[in-house]
Design a protein around this motif. Structure first.
Motif, PDB file in Angstrom:
ATOM      1  N   THR A   4      -1.368 -15.331  -7.565  1.00  0.00           N
ATOM      2  CA  THR A   4      -1.485 -14.288  -8.580  1.00  0.00           C
ATOM      3  C   THR A   4      -2.837 -13.594  -8.536  1.00  0.00           C
ATOM      4  N   TYR A   5      -3.886 -14.352  -8.278  1.00  0.00           N
ATOM      5  CA  TYR A   5      -5.225 -13.762  -8.277  1.00  0.00           C
ATOM      6  C   TYR A   5      -5.446 -12.869  -7.060  1.00  0.00           C
ATOM      7  N   ALA A   6      -4.773 -13.166  -5.953  1.00  0.00           N
ATOM      8  CA  ALA A   6      -4.861 -12.284  -4.785  1.00  0.00           C
ATOM      9  C   ALA A   6      -4.196 -10.942  -5.090  1.00  0.00           C
ATOM     10  N   ILE A   7      -3.052 -10.985  -5.771  1.00  0.00           N
ATOM     11  CA  ILE A   7      -2.380  -9.741  -6.162  1.00  0.00           C
ATOM     12  C   ILE A   7      -3.265  -8.963  -7.137  1.00  0.00           C
ATOM     13  N   ALA A   8      -3.891  -9.684  -8.059  1.00  0.00           N
ATOM     14  CA  ALA A   8      -4.770  -9.034  -9.033  1.00  0.00           C
ATOM     15  C   ALA A   8      -5.940  -8.335  -8.343  1.00  0.00           C
ATOM     16  N   ALA A   9      -6.417  -8.916  -7.255  1.00  0.00           N
ATOM     17  CA  ALA A   9      -7.512  -8.289  -6.511  1.00  0.00           C
ATOM     18  C   ALA A   9      -7.026  -7.031  -5.790  1.00  0.00           C
ATOM     19  N   LEU A  10      -5.860  -7.112  -5.163  1.00  0.00           N
ATOM     20  CA  LEU A  10      -5.321  -5.973  -4.420  1.00  0.00           C
ATOM     21  C   LEU A  10      -4.984  -4.797  -5.337  1.00  0.00           C
ATOM     22  N   THR A  11      -4.572  -5.094  -6.552  1.00  0.00           N
ATOM     23  CA  THR A  11      -4.200  -4.039  -7.501  1.00  0.00           C
ATOM     24  C   THR A  11      -5.378  -3.577  -8.358  1.00  0.00           C
ATOM     25  N   ARG A  12      -6.574  -4.062  -8.057  1.00  0.00           N
ATOM     26  CA  ARG A  12      -7.830  -3.681  -8.719  1.00  0.00           C
ATOM     27  C   ARG A  12      -7.955  -4.236 -10.136  1.00  0.00           C
ATOM     28  N   TYR A  13      -7.086  -5.161 -10.519  1.00  0.00           N
ATOM     29  CA  TYR A  13      -7.212  -5.773 -11.839  1.00  0.00           C
ATOM     30  C   TYR A  13      -8.540  -6.522 -11.950  1.00  0.00           C
ATOM     31  N   ARG A  14      -8.882  -7.264 -10.897  1.00  0.00           N
ATOM     32  CA  ARG A  14     -10.078  -8.114 -10.956  1.00  0.00           C
ATOM     33  C   ARG A  14     -11.356  -7.296 -11.052  1.00  0.00           C
ATOM     34  N   THR A  15     -11.358  -6.114 -10.470  1.00  0.00           N
ATOM     35  CA  THR A  15     -12.584  -5.314 -10.454  1.00  0.00           C
ATOM     36  C   THR A  15     -12.668  -4.313 -11.599  1.00  0.00           C
ATOM     37  N   GLU A  16     -11.527  -3.888 -12.147  1.00  0.00           N
ATOM     38  CA  GLU A  16     -11.549  -2.812 -13.132  1.00  0.00           C
ATOM     39  C   GLU A  16     -11.229  -3.246 -14.564  1.00  0.00           C
TER      40      GLU A  16
ATOM     41  N   PHE B  33       0.811  -1.215   0.000  1.00  0.00           N
ATOM     42  CA  PHE B  33       0.000   0.000   0.000  1.00  0.00           C
ATOM     43  C   PHE B  33       0.847   1.268   0.000  1.00  0.00           C
ATOM     44  N   ASN B  34       2.108   1.165   0.422  1.00  0.00           N
ATOM     45  CA  ASN B  34       2.941   2.348   0.605  1.00  0.00           C
ATOM     46  C   ASN B  34       3.782   2.723  -0.613  1.00  0.00           C
ATOM     47  N   THR B  35       3.693   1.941  -1.684  1.00  0.00           N
ATOM     48  CA  THR B  35       4.516   2.256  -2.848  1.00  0.00           C
ATOM     49  C   THR B  35       3.826   1.784  -4.123  1.00  0.00           C
TER      50      THR B  35
END
Length: 213
Positions: free
Chosen positions: A130-142, A92-94
């Motif tokens: 990989t899918y958890a990272i995709a969720a955190l980076t908003r790939y899955r939602t956007e 979240f910090n970078t």
């Protein structure tokens, strides 16, 4: 970082500099044909390059991509395109991943240019969910229809290339061979081993974790 993946960066760089053609993209009906590397002279060869400014992560990104593609005369009509973002872990910090706006713009641009198929593929070498990272980076939602277009390259079937640079063999995920065009959507940043992450370093994620860790 696993030594097998580090080795890939070294030999891939050597292949690019030496002009080897042992590793090719392009769709195929099955595993890639095994061939010895064919050395191509770089003398007289010229790549089309466009430098286009985008002031922010907005609609300007898609416009800039489109201008760059058209200026370079790249025709993707009927092609299968694999977009390769830099998606490694999350903090979240970078800012360490390719922004989702860049990936969404590339997806839209290549689809609008008539590509037969546009998919997004990544095989992180640090965080393996990989899918958890995709969720955190908003790939899955956007990203539109994310689950239909995204490929976890760490979990795909693989094929071997023999004579890649100066190595006897090297494995890659099969979607790499099925693509006619692989587009590096790198995140420019410093890197503790390579010095900087740019377009070539970004291909690190094409090396399957199922083989090289």
């Amino acid at each position: 970082m696993n030594s097998g993946r580090r080795e890939f960066l070294a030999v891939a760089g050597a292949a690019a500099v030496a002009g080897y053609a042992g590793f090719r993209g392009g769709r195929s009906a099955g595993p890639p044909e095994v061939k010895a590397p064919v050395q191509k002279p770089l003398a007289g060869a010229m790549s089309q390059v466009a430098v286009v400014k985008a002031a922010s992560y907005s609609h300007e990104i898609a416009d800039a991509m489109m201008r760059g593609i058209l200026e370079c005369g790249l025709d993707v009509t009927g092609k299968r395109v694999l977009l390769k973002p830099n998606l490694v872990e999350f903090d979240f910090n970078t800012c360490i991943n390719t922004d989702v706006a860049v990936v969404a713009a590339a997806l839209d641009v290549f689809q609008s240019l008539g590509a037969e198929e546009v998919r997004i593929g990544e095989g992180p070498g640090h965080r393996r969910d990989t899918y958890a990272i995709a969720a955190l980076t908003r790939y899955r939602t956007e990203l539109p229809k994310f689950d239909d277009v995204f490929i976890d390259l760490n979990r795909q079937d693989v094929s071997v290339v023999q004579g890649f640079a100066d190595r006897k063999e090297f494995y890659f995920a099969n979607p790499v061979f099925e693509a006619d065009l692989i587009v590096s959507l790198a995140k420019m940043k410093t890197h503790h081993w390579a010095g900087a992450t740019l377009s070539m370093k970004n291909y690190f994620g094409l090396v399957p974790g199922s083989i090289y860790g």
